[in-house]
Design a protein around this motif. Structure first.
Motif, short mmCIF file in Angstrom:
data_model
loop_
_atom_site.label_atom_id
_atom_site.label_comp_id
_atom_site.label_asym_id
_atom_site.label_seq_id
_atom_site.Cartn_x
_atom_site.Cartn_y
_atom_site.Cartn_z
N ALA A 88 -0.01 -4.92 -0.52
CA ALA A 88 1.03 -3.90 -0.75
C ALA A 88 1.05 -2.89 0.40
CB ALA A 88 0.81 -3.19 -2.07
N ASP A 89 -0.14 -2.52 0.91
CA ASP A 89 -0.21 -1.60 2.04
C ASP A 89 0.45 -2.21 3.28
OD1 ASP A 89 -1.61 0.25 0.52
OD2 ASP A 89 -3.58 -0.43 1.22
N ARG A 92 4.17 -2.09 2.87
CA ARG A 92 4.66 -0.72 3.05
C ARG A 92 4.73 -0.35 4.54
NH1 ARG A 92 7.53 1.09 0.35
NH2 ARG A 92 6.34 1.39 -1.57
N GLU A 93 3.72 -0.75 5.31
CA GLU A 93 3.70 -0.46 6.74
C GLU A 93 4.86 -1.16 7.45
OE1 GLU A 93 -0.08 -1.60 8.25
OE2 GLU A 93 -1.20 -0.20 6.97
N PRO A 96 8.95 0.28 5.13
CA PRO A 96 8.72 1.52 4.38
C PRO A 96 9.73 1.76 3.26
CG PRO A 96 8.57 1.90 6.75
CD PRO A 96 9.15 0.53 6.57
N ILE A 100 8.15 -1.45 -4.22
CA ILE A 100 7.06 -2.39 -4.48
C ILE A 100 6.57 -2.23 -5.91
CG2 ILE A 100 4.76 -3.18 -3.78
CD1 ILE A 100 5.31 -2.01 -1.02
N SER A 120 0.38 2.27 -2.30
CA SER A 120 1.65 1.77 -1.78
C SER A 120 2.55 1.19 -2.87
CB SER A 120 1.40 0.69 -0.72
OG SER A 120 0.76 1.23 0.42
N ASP A 122 4.92 1.35 -6.06
CA ASP A 122 5.82 2.34 -6.66
C ASP A 122 5.80 2.30 -8.18
OD1 ASP A 122 7.10 3.41 -4.19
OD2 ASP A 122 7.75 1.32 -3.97
#
Length: 480
Positions: A88-89, A92-93, A96, A100, A120, A122
């Motif tokens: 997930a991170d 996100r990177e 953006p 998620i 990360s 939501d």
């Protein structure tokens, strides 16, 4: 929204378990269909499903897939949560703006804890999530979506009201077209199933109350809700028509035989389209409790049933009572005898380390397994998953420390439960002894060799599985 449903990359040797609901490394490498991801994927127009572990895909292989996605849904579980949070991170990177979400029993029962740990993510879905995901994908504000917990703009965690479970199961579209569209079915296999196979659900929930069983206590519930027989048969016909290489259909309901009149009706309907008839090259199999009467077994067998996956768990009656299995050992023994007489193959599953376990009960279970002699077995360690009665019981009695660390980093199952009279290392070692005593018998070796000599494909398969089995035992020793 442009939506991606993702089973994230995982450890080498990953096995998703039934319906991709939990992960660990097993004695023989296998892959189950990500059915619970495929179901909402079938409901969201234009979606894409990626099952990275089954297709040997790492992050670098799939990262471009998230670039244009507005919604990404990750399936997770207690063992895989840390790795899934890392994925997930990475999403996100790279993107953006993507929304998620996570689904699975882990986040269903530990929603706030999961959101605090996975920064990360939501939102997470609680309980059944099919129509929840549809609402999100259709752009409904998170504040209005039933069945989720989400991270507000100021970082606080909000828990919306629960979503009602699906009662009319025919409202759910087929998952098989998603398999055909997005998956390579030859990547999915199991040691006891014909290859290639397809699995899907004809219903959800399980009326049994087994204290260790994860999904009925967290997501599916104990009310067995079923699709109509015509609805199931239409999906079977789709598989036969659109996936002609398939040799077996596995009905992945927790216990398909919970409703005897219905399973007999289903079997007869399968028989009407050819199952069980000479020259028909496709068989079917399912999960069953070891209490199905001979008359029902006969109907199932005559209409194409080849194999039953049976959770015996233990050969000791007191342990079966302790775990609320609702099964008598003598009934299980007669059931197995009936299956043997009818020519129904059994893959039996057993669990060591359940409440009440002693060295004597382990010996009793090993001897029981040898006596009833299922074709193949799986031996697991009792695993206290959060959300189960066993977890609560284990924490209250200090049988384990309440951590989520159920596997080694390499995916090998850890003996989590430890008793004053039976420490975890002893339980761990008994799994290997169980396997060796069951399989390294002249009778069983002869049966396996005979099976191999009759079928060249089976020869290659069993040789591969033999290598995997000994590698599995070696890795267990290293993990210990």
């Amino acid at each position: 929204m442009r939506s991606l449903f993702l089973q994230a990359p995982s450890f080498d040797g990953y096995d998703g378990g039934a319906g991709a609901r939990y992960q660990m490394k097993r004695e023989v490498r296998s892959f189950w269909y990500p059915t619970w991801l495929a179901q909402p994927a079938a409901m969201v127009e234009g979606s894409r499903l990626i099952d990275a572990p089954a297709h040997d895909l790492g992050w670098d292989d799939i990262k471009h897939e998230v670039d244009d996605k507005e919604l990404v849904i990750l399936h997770t579980s207690t063992p895989s949560f840390r790795q899934d949070s890392h994925t997930a991170d990475l999403i996100r990177e790279r993107n953006p703006k993507a929304l998620i979400g996570m689904i699975g029993a882990k986040v269903a029962v530990e929603a706030e804890k999961s959101l605090l740990a996975a920064r990360s993510v939501d939102f997470v879905c609680r309980n059944e999530f099919d129509f929840t995901i549809v609402d999100v994908a259709n752009g409904m504000p998170l504040t209005e979506v039933d069945g989720i917990s989400y991270r507000a703009a100021d970082g606080t965690i909000i828990h919306n009201k629960d979503r009602a479970v699906v009662e009319n199961m025919d409202l759910l579209p087929f998952v098989a077209p998603i398999y055909k569209r997005d998956l390579t079915i030859e990547k999915y296999f199991g040691g006891y199933l014909k290859h290639p196979y397809v699995s899907f659900y004809t219903g959800r929930g399980c009326k049994s109350r087994c204290t260790f069983c994860l999904w009925p206590q967290t997501v599916g519930g104990h009310n067995y809700r079923t699709r109509s027989i015509p609805h199931v048969i239409e999906e079977v016909k789709y598989v036969l028509r659109e996936m002609p290489s398939v040799k077996e259909i596995f009905f992945d309901d927790d216990t398909l035989t919970d409703n005897l009149p219905r399973v007999e009706e289903l079997a007869r309907a399968l028989g009407e389209i050819g199952f069980g008839k000479p020259g028909f090259g496709v068989s079917w199999s399912c999960n069953a409790k070891a209490n199905v009467p001979h008359a029902t077994l006969k109907v199932l067998r005559e209409n194409g049933l080849r194999l039953l996956l049976v959770g015996y768990e233990s050969g000791n009656q007191k342990i079966l009572i302790n775990i609320k299995k609702g099964l008598r050992v003598d009934v299980a023994r007669q059931f197995t005898k009936d299956c043997h007489e009818l020519g129904i193959v059994i893959h039996g599953t057993f669990i060591l380390g359940l409440p009440g376990e002693t060295l004597e009960t382990i010996e009793e279970t090993i001897r029981f397994a040898i006596e009833i002699n299922p074709h193949t077995i799986q031996v697991s360690l009792a695993a206290p998953y959060p959300g189960t009665f066993l977890y609560k019981q284990a924490v209250e009695n200090s049988w384990f420390d309440g951590t989520d660390h159920l596997l080694t980093d390499g995916g090998t199952q850890i003996a989590q439960l430890s008793y004053p009279h039976l420490p975890a290392p002893v339980i761990f070692d008994k799994v290997e002894e169980f396997y060796k005593r069951f399989y390294f018998r002249p009778r069983k070796i002869g049966a396996i060799v005979g099976e191999m000599l009759r079928d060249w494909d089976m020869m290659k398969r069993r040789l591969r599985e033999g290598v995997e089995f000994f590698d599995f035992l070696r890795q267990r020793k290293e993990a210990a």
